[in-house]
Each structure stands twice: as structure tokens, then as C-alpha cells.
Design a protein around this motif. Structure first.
Motif, short mmCIF file in Angstrom:
data_model
loop_
_atom_site.label_atom_id
_atom_site.label_comp_id
_atom_site.label_asym_id
_atom_site.label_seq_id
_atom_site.Cartn_x
_atom_site.Cartn_y
_atom_site.Cartn_z
N LEU A 150 1.05 -0.99 0.17
CA LEU A 150 -0.12 -0.43 -0.04
C LEU A 150 0.80 1.63 -0.39
O LEU A 150 0.73 1.99 -0.46
CB LEU A 150 -1.20 0.63 1.22
CG LEU A 150 -2.04 1.45 1.71
CD1 LEU A 150 -3.02 1.58 -0.18
CD2 LEU A 150 -3.11 0.87 2.72
N ARG A 151 2.01 1.42 0.82
CA ARG A 151 3.02 2.30 0.61
C ARG A 151 3.58 2.60 -0.32
O ARG A 151 4.24 3.79 -1.15
CB ARG A 151 3.35 2.19 1.70
CG ARG A 151 3.04 2.80 3.51
CD ARG A 151 3.80 2.04 4.73
NE ARG A 151 3.53 2.84 5.73
CZ ARG A 151 3.80 2.40 7.20
NH1 ARG A 151 4.96 2.01 7.62
NH2 ARG A 151 3.15 2.78 8.10
N ALA A 152 4.03 1.29 -1.14
CA ALA A 152 4.25 1.83 -2.28
C ALA A 152 3.98 1.28 -3.20
O ALA A 152 4.20 1.63 -4.50
CB ALA A 152 4.91 -0.07 -2.35
N ARG A 153 2.19 1.72 -2.76
CA ARG A 153 1.15 2.59 -4.07
C ARG A 153 1.00 1.01 -5.69
O ARG A 153 0.83 1.68 -6.62
CB ARG A 153 1.87 3.70 -4.60
CG ARG A 153 1.57 4.75 -3.64
CD ARG A 153 0.95 5.77 -4.62
NE ARG A 153 0.42 6.76 -4.94
CZ ARG A 153 -1.16 6.68 -4.84
NH1 ARG A 153 -0.86 6.92 -3.37
NH2 ARG A 153 -1.84 6.97 -5.16
N GLN A 154 1.68 -0.29 -4.99
CA GLN A 154 1.77 -1.44 -5.36
C GLN A 154 0.22 -1.87 -4.89
O GLN A 154 0.10 -3.27 -4.39
CB GLN A 154 2.17 -2.43 -5.02
CG GLN A 154 3.87 -1.70 -5.76
CD GLN A 154 5.00 -2.76 -5.05
OE1 GLN A 154 4.92 -3.03 -4.70
NE2 GLN A 154 5.98 -2.45 -5.14
#
Length: 95
Positions: free
Chosen positions: A16-20
């Protein structure tokens, strides 16, 4: 540990933090399957829904989290942010 929901939730948060988002969704779905009533997992899924633009779904999920754990300040803040953004969006005549 494959049967531990926290591991899947942590991995989901990483993605989520890596926008994956597809990877986050898969890992959080596995965490939810293992612990369907865990408010922390539900809050992470709500944040994912928000990032994906599913604001109504995210707000509904975060409301359920807040109902179960009214002292979860992070979820309450996320819910307030969502409803504030939704009100501004509707107020602009965009809806």
C-alpha cells in the motif's frame, strides 16, 4: 507464517505504501480471510479503498472499524478526512 494474518497485513501495508495496489489488495484479502473481524485489517482495507478512489466503500468500512474500536484515533481521523473530502466534492457540484 502463512496462517498468520498479521504477516499478510504487514505485507499489504508495505505494498500500500509503495502504491502497488493489486499486491496490497491480494495480501489484505488473505489477511481478511484469516481474521475477518480484525479491525486493524479492516482499517488497512479501508485505506486501500480510499487510495483506489472507492471513497464510499472506504468510509463505510472505516465507520464499522470506529464502531468496534472508538478509540482508534487513526481510523477516526481517516474517516473524518474522507467525509470532509466527500462533502467538499459534493459541495462543488461535482457529484
Amino acid at each position: 507464517v502463512p496462517r498468520e494474518p498479521a504477516g499478510w497485513a504487514d505485507r499489504g501495508l508495505f505494498h500500500l505504501r509503495a502504491r502497488q495496489f493489486p499486491q496490497a489488495a491480494a495480501d489484505l484479502a488473505r489477511a481478511e480471510q484469516l481474521a475477518p473481524d480484525d479491525p486493524d485489517v479492516q482499517a488497512l482495507i479501508g485505506l486501500l479503498e480510499e487510495q483506489q478512489g472507492k471513497f464510499t466503500e472506504a468510509a463505510a468500512r472505516l465507520r464499522r472499524v470506529a464502531d468496534k474500536n472508538p478509540r482508534d484515533v487513526e481510523s477516526l481521523f481517516a474517516l473524518a478526512r474522507l467525509t470532509d473530502n466527500e462533502a467538499a466534492y459534493v459541495g462543488d457540484g461535482a457529484a
